[in-house]
Design an enzyme around this catalytic site. Structure first.
Site, PDB file in Angstrom:
ATOM      1  N   ASP A 206       0.863  -1.183   0.000  1.00 34.03           N
ATOM      2  CA  ASP A 206       0.000   0.000   0.000  1.00 34.03           C
ATOM      3  C   ASP A 206       0.896   1.228   0.000  1.00 34.03           C
ATOM      4  O   ASP A 206       2.049   1.169  -0.442  1.00 34.03           O
ATOM      5  CB  ASP A 206      -0.876  -0.038   1.262  1.00 34.03           C
ATOM      6  CG  ASP A 206      -2.198   0.688   1.092  1.00 34.03           C
ATOM      7  OD1 ASP A 206      -2.183   1.930   1.045  1.00 34.03           O
ATOM      8  OD2 ASP A 206      -3.245   0.006   1.015  1.00 34.03           O
TER       9      ASP A 206
ATOM     10  N   ASP B 246      -0.561   2.761  18.438  1.00 28.12           N
ATOM     11  CA  ASP B 246      -1.370   1.553  18.324  1.00 28.12           C
ATOM     12  C   ASP B 246      -0.769   0.526  17.359  1.00 28.12           C
ATOM     13  O   ASP B 246      -1.342  -0.550  17.172  1.00 28.12           O
ATOM     14  CB  ASP B 246      -2.784   1.902  17.849  1.00 28.12           C
ATOM     15  CG  ASP B 246      -3.838   1.652  18.939  1.00 28.12           C
ATOM     16  OD1 ASP B 246      -3.484   1.029  19.952  1.00 28.12           O
ATOM     17  OD2 ASP B 246      -4.992   2.075  18.757  1.00 28.12           O
TER      18      ASP B 246
ATOM     19  N   ASP C  61      10.326   0.513   0.971  1.00 24.83           N
ATOM     20  CA  ASP C  61       9.575   1.495   0.190  1.00 24.83           C
ATOM     21  C   ASP C  61       9.995   1.353  -1.267  1.00 24.83           C
ATOM     22  O   ASP C  61      11.055   1.823  -1.670  1.00 24.83           O
ATOM     23  CB  ASP C  61       9.887   2.902   0.719  1.00 24.83           C
ATOM     24  CG  ASP C  61       9.097   3.993   0.011  1.00 24.83           C
ATOM     25  OD1 ASP C  61       8.600   3.737  -1.096  1.00 24.83           O
ATOM     26  OD2 ASP C  61       9.007   5.104   0.561  1.00 24.83           O
TER      27      ASP C  61
ATOM     28  N   ASP D 236      13.764   3.046  -1.022  1.00 27.11           N
ATOM     29  CA  ASP D 236      14.569   3.215   0.186  1.00 27.11           C
ATOM     30  C   ASP D 236      13.815   2.589   1.360  1.00 27.11           C
ATOM     31  O   ASP D 236      12.786   1.961   1.185  1.00 27.11           O
ATOM     32  CB  ASP D 236      14.897   4.692   0.440  1.00 27.11           C
ATOM     33  CG  ASP D 236      13.662   5.575   0.600  1.00 27.11           C
ATOM     34  OD1 ASP D 236      12.607   5.058   1.051  1.00 27.11           O
ATOM     35  OD2 ASP D 236      13.728   6.767   0.278  1.00 27.11           O
TER      36      ASP D 236
ATOM     37  N   HIS E  57      -3.246   6.175   4.185  1.00 27.25           N
ATOM     38  CA  HIS E  57      -4.018   5.050   3.658  1.00 27.25           C
ATOM     39  C   HIS E  57      -3.461   3.720   4.148  1.00 27.25           C
ATOM     40  O   HIS E  57      -4.193   2.879   4.690  1.00 27.25           O
ATOM     41  CB  HIS E  57      -4.029   5.104   2.129  1.00 27.25           C
ATOM     42  CG  HIS E  57      -4.987   4.149   1.484  1.00 27.25           C
ATOM     43  ND1 HIS E  57      -4.638   2.860   1.138  1.00 27.25           N
ATOM     44  CD2 HIS E  57      -6.288   4.302   1.121  1.00 27.25           C
ATOM     45  CE1 HIS E  57      -5.678   2.260   0.589  1.00 27.25           C
ATOM     46  NE2 HIS E  57      -6.694   3.112   0.554  1.00 27.25           N
TER      47      HIS E  57
ATOM     48  N   ASN F  57      -5.084  -1.496  25.219  1.00 26.13           N
ATOM     49  CA  ASN F  57      -3.981  -0.668  25.710  1.00 26.13           C
ATOM     50  C   ASN F  57      -4.483   0.696  26.180  1.00 26.13           C
ATOM     51  O   ASN F  57      -3.693   1.609  26.410  1.00 26.13           O
ATOM     52  CB  ASN F  57      -2.908  -0.496  24.635  1.00 26.13           C
ATOM     53  CG  ASN F  57      -3.421   0.183  23.376  1.00 26.13           C
ATOM     54  OD1 ASN F  57      -4.624   0.416  23.234  1.00 26.13           O
ATOM     55  ND2 ASN F  57      -2.519   0.504  22.462  1.00 26.13           N
TER      56      ASN F  57
ATOM     57  N   TYR G 252      -9.016 -11.100 -10.209  1.00 23.28           N
ATOM     58  CA  TYR G 252      -8.380 -12.416 -10.082  1.00 23.28           C
ATOM     59  C   TYR G 252      -9.032 -13.253  -8.976  1.00 23.28           C
ATOM     60  O   TYR G 252      -8.429 -14.178  -8.445  1.00 23.28           O
ATOM     61  CB  TYR G 252      -6.886 -12.260  -9.805  1.00 23.28           C
ATOM     62  CG  TYR G 252      -6.186 -11.334 -10.775  1.00 23.28           C
ATOM     63  CD1 TYR G 252      -6.483 -11.371 -12.127  1.00 23.28           C
ATOM     64  CD2 TYR G 252      -5.241 -10.414 -10.335  1.00 23.28           C
ATOM     65  CE1 TYR G 252      -5.866 -10.512 -13.020  1.00 23.28           C
ATOM     66  CE2 TYR G 252      -4.611  -9.559 -11.220  1.00 23.28           C
ATOM     67  CZ  TYR G 252      -4.928  -9.610 -12.562  1.00 23.28           C
ATOM     68  OH  TYR G 252      -4.312  -8.761 -13.445  1.00 23.28           O
TER      69      TYR G 252
ATOM     70  N   VAL H  27      -6.954 -15.752  -3.896  1.00 23.28           N
ATOM     71  CA  VAL H  27      -7.410 -14.357  -3.946  1.00 23.28           C
ATOM     72  C   VAL H  27      -8.840 -14.257  -3.423  1.00 23.28           C
ATOM     73  O   VAL H  27      -9.724 -15.004  -3.858  1.00 23.28           O
ATOM     74  CB  VAL H  27      -7.341 -13.785  -5.374  1.00 23.28           C
ATOM     75  CG1 VAL H  27      -7.960 -12.390  -5.427  1.00 23.28           C
ATOM     76  CG2 VAL H  27      -5.897 -13.732  -5.867  1.00 23.28           C
TER      77      VAL H  27
ATOM     78  N   SER I 256     -11.199  -0.223   0.255  1.00 27.68           N
ATOM     79  CA  SER I 256      -9.889  -0.307   0.904  1.00 27.68           C
ATOM     80  C   SER I 256     -10.017  -0.605   2.385  1.00 27.68           C
ATOM     81  O   SER I 256      -9.129  -1.220   2.987  1.00 27.68           O
ATOM     82  CB  SER I 256      -9.124   1.014   0.738  1.00 27.68           C
ATOM     83  OG  SER I 256      -8.524   1.099  -0.516  1.00 27.68           O
TER      84      SER I 256
END
Length: 676
Positions: free
Chosen positions: A206, A215, A247, A252, A272, A286, A381, A387, A433
């Site tokens: 993502d 958290d 990333d 990097d 996101h 927590n 897919y 999937v 999402s």
């Protein structure tokens, strides 16, 4: 630009071949028979003319391990052993490069480097919700365990008591009254199942993830072989200081990009990915923020950033590299809350997903389209065993007007006004999402219960034990309801495992370097074989660990491979449950034609013919000075009777006599003798 690529005039061509990109680009989108296309000898061009007009990057799949594409003016990058990213340095050369690639014998397919985007709605849409049917009355399967997280009451998707009233995304200014029990029964699942000792790794491919978040910091995956901040690639995996992941957008280890207030940088929005990670596994009990779906299990979140920039965009290349990294580093489940443009078939991405042996949970999309008619990658897919495609519903049990739908959508989940972690804070987001990590969390919970589970059985469990919604018609999804964490976890004992590694039942090689093998996946009594997902080979003596879960080595197609040199080779096979087997073999490659020597006396030629490797197969002769082609691979000429290594020719005439020999590896030689 100079053309140097070999032009194979014998190659079969079909209408898929392009002669000029800008004038006529054939379409090969979503083949009805993917296997037939895969076995075709023609180069398949995926996409449309418009996909290539301004592009300088293409994805090329080759027949064998990445071959050197001998084309001037391009740069290539290996994505997998048979998939390459090809970049044209000068856009004026694009058409010529494409034509050369299309004519290359080793090229199987060419496609655009498609764009993928994080899928989120703005929560400010204003179209009317016309659904009026009431949902069924709720049922409580067991007494829920409510955590002490301060904002848990906002997490209606996990536990919906019917008290919330949320803004409508379908009608501006209106509210939607929550309906009790329109949720995934997470607290009920927590009551039934406590923390497991098995660590389950979930890769969130993502935008980045705020690994410092209060958290999330305790549930982040940490590379066990990497030392933080020393600037060294300690585990020799090609990535320096990849502590929490990598990333691939910036290439990097930054993972998350903050502004001065430690919130998400607007130039590279990582909210996101952070939001998805929190839905899956935010720390429960927590006294802070929210609880993740799988917060009751030993789940670790691997951040694999393939999307970046203000719009959260990536492409086929970054996605494939991210998948390879996640699989190599032990991911059990991969969350893909992103999508491409409708009707763009991404063959390379599908291949990477299918061969991974890992479960993918993917977003259906937010266009309100029927995915059966306008298929979106990777959501399309859903026919693969590994999937699960997810659409989304409102808190009142209606499918959102903006959720993509259809029988290619496997299941639904809460996705409207979902409260979760963002960079340095918490916030609401809406879209498929958000529904996707709900299902990912349940999958992670199931994986934590047993060793040697595999994608197909986890997918079946999630699809079999869902919560029906009467306000969702059966044409909206394969299973017209939402994922049920409690039902899935309650039936965990029914999950089938595969604890036995595949076996090699046949391995043979010939002197041409061709190796033929058969591998079979088996399972002990009471278990079901998970099926082989990956067969590869490498030179030398290797262990299973050297193949990095099937991401290294050369892929073997159709049970055969050919090597050029004699030596020791290791064959690797992996099934979908992660069981691995290796077998080391020695291959002798005969590259030398038989040796021929002779003495000539009068009209008698006394020959000595030997071949110490594969052995002599054909020996013939002809009058006159003849070439190799004259003998037509040994089918023409007069046969020589060879006894041991000896043969004799009694020439009927003066002049040149040509001797032809061929061994069992098809090495050929002609030798000339003069009879006086």
């Amino acid at each position: 630009m100079e053309k140097r690529m070999k032009n194979n005039t014998k190659k079969k061509w079909s209408i898929l071949l392009i002669f000029t990109i800008m004038a006529s680009m054939p379409i090969a989108n979503f083949p009805s028979n993917a296997k037939a296309q895969e076995e075709s000898q023609d180069t398949v061009i995926y996409g449309t003319k418009q996909d290539y007009e301004d592009a300088q990057e293409f994805i090329v799949m080759t027949e064998d391990k990445n071959q050197d594409l001998d084309v001037d003016g391009v740069q290539t990058e290996e994505l997998t052993d048979k998939i390459q990213l090809v970049t044209v340095k000068d856009e004026e050369d694009t058409e010529e490069v494409m034509q050369e690639l299309a004519q290359a014998e080793e090229v199987v397919s060419i496609q655009p480097n498609y764009t993928y985007t994080a899928i989120t709605l703005t929560n400010e849409e204003n179209e009317e919700d016309t659904t009026t049917e009431e949902p069924t009355e709720p049922t409580t399967p067991t007494e829920p365990v409510i955590p002490n997280d301060t904002s848990f009451s906002k997490q209606w998707g996990l536990h919906n008591d019917g008290t919330l009233s949320l803004p409508s995304i379908e009608k501006r200014g209106a509210n939607v009254k929550a309906k009790e029990d329109v949720d995934i029964n997470a607290p009920e699942a927590w009551a039934d199942y406590t923390v497991s000792g098995r660590e389950t790794i979930v890769a969130v491919i993502d935008t980045g993830i705020d690994y410092r978040h209060e958290d999330l910091n305790k549930v982040m995956w940490k590379n066990p072989k990497e030392i933080m901040g020393n600037g060294i690639d300690d585990d020799n995996n090609g990535y320096v200081d990849d502590i929490y992941g990598w990333d691939f957008f910036h290439n990097d280890n930054t993972i998350c990009h903050y502004n001065s207030a430690r919130k998400a940088s607007p130039l590279d929005n990582d909210d996101h990915g952070t939001h998805c990670a929190g839905i899956i596994a935010a720390t429960a009990n927590n006294g802070k923020g929210v609880a993740g779906v799988a917060s009751n299990a030993n789940v670790k979140i691997m951040s694999v950033k393939a999307l970046g920039g203000a719009k959260g965009e990536g492409n086929t290349a970054t996605m494939i590299k991210a998948i390879r990294y996640a699989v190599r580093n032990g991911a059990d489940v991969i969350n893909l809350s992103c999508g491409g443009e409708p009707d763009k078939y991404d063959k390379a991405l599908e291949t990477a997903i299918r061969e991974s042996g890992v479960l993918f949970v993917v977003a259906a999309g937010n266009e309100g389209n029927n995915n059966d008619d306008h298929r979106v990658s990777p959501a399309c897919y859903s026919y693969l065993d590994n999937v699960i495609t997810v659409g989304f519903v409102n808190c009142n049990g209606t499918i959102s007007k903006y959720s993509n739908y259809g029988q290619s959508v496997n299941i639904l989940a809460p996705g409207v006004y979902i409260y979760s972690t963002v960079v340095g804070d918490y916030d609401y987001m809406t879209g498929s999402s958000m529904a996707t990590p709900m299902v990912t969390g349940v999958a992670a919970m199931l994986y934590s219960t047993k060793e040697n589970l595999y994608p197909k059985v986890v997918k079946e469990a999630i699809l079999n034990y869902y919560k029906p919604l009467s306000r969702v018609s059966e044409d909206k999804a394969e299973n017209a309801g939402i994922v049920d964490a409690y039902a899935a976890i309650k039936n965990r004992k029914r999950l089938t495992v595969d604890t036995q590694a595949p076996v090699f039942t046949k391995v043979q090689s010939n002197y041409k370097g061709k190796v033929v093998l058969t591998a079979t996946d088996t399972a002990p009594f009471g278990e079901i074989p998970s099926k082989i997902c990956n067969i590869r080979y490498a030179s030398g003596v290797r262990t299973a660990a050297n193949f990095k879960r099937g991401t290294l080595g050369t892929k073997i197609n159709s049970g055969t491979f050919t090597v050029n040199d004699s030596g020791t080779y290791t064959i690797y096979v992996r099934d979908n449950a992660g069981n691995e087997t290796v077998k080391t073999i020695k291959v002798t490659v005969d590259k030398q034609a038989p040796k021929v020597s002779a003495s000539v006396k009068n009209r008698t030629i006394s020959l000595s013919i030997s071949d110490n490797l594969s052995g002599l197969k054909v020996a013939k002769y002809a009058y006159g000075k003849q070439s190799l082609s004259y003998f037509k691979n040994g089918s023409k000429g007069t046969t020589l009777k060879v006894s041991g290594t000896k043969a004799t020719i009694k020439s009927k005439q003066k002049g040149t006599v040509t001797v032809y020999v061929k061994d069992k590896a098809d090495n050929q030689r002609v030798v000339y003798y003069t009879v006086k």
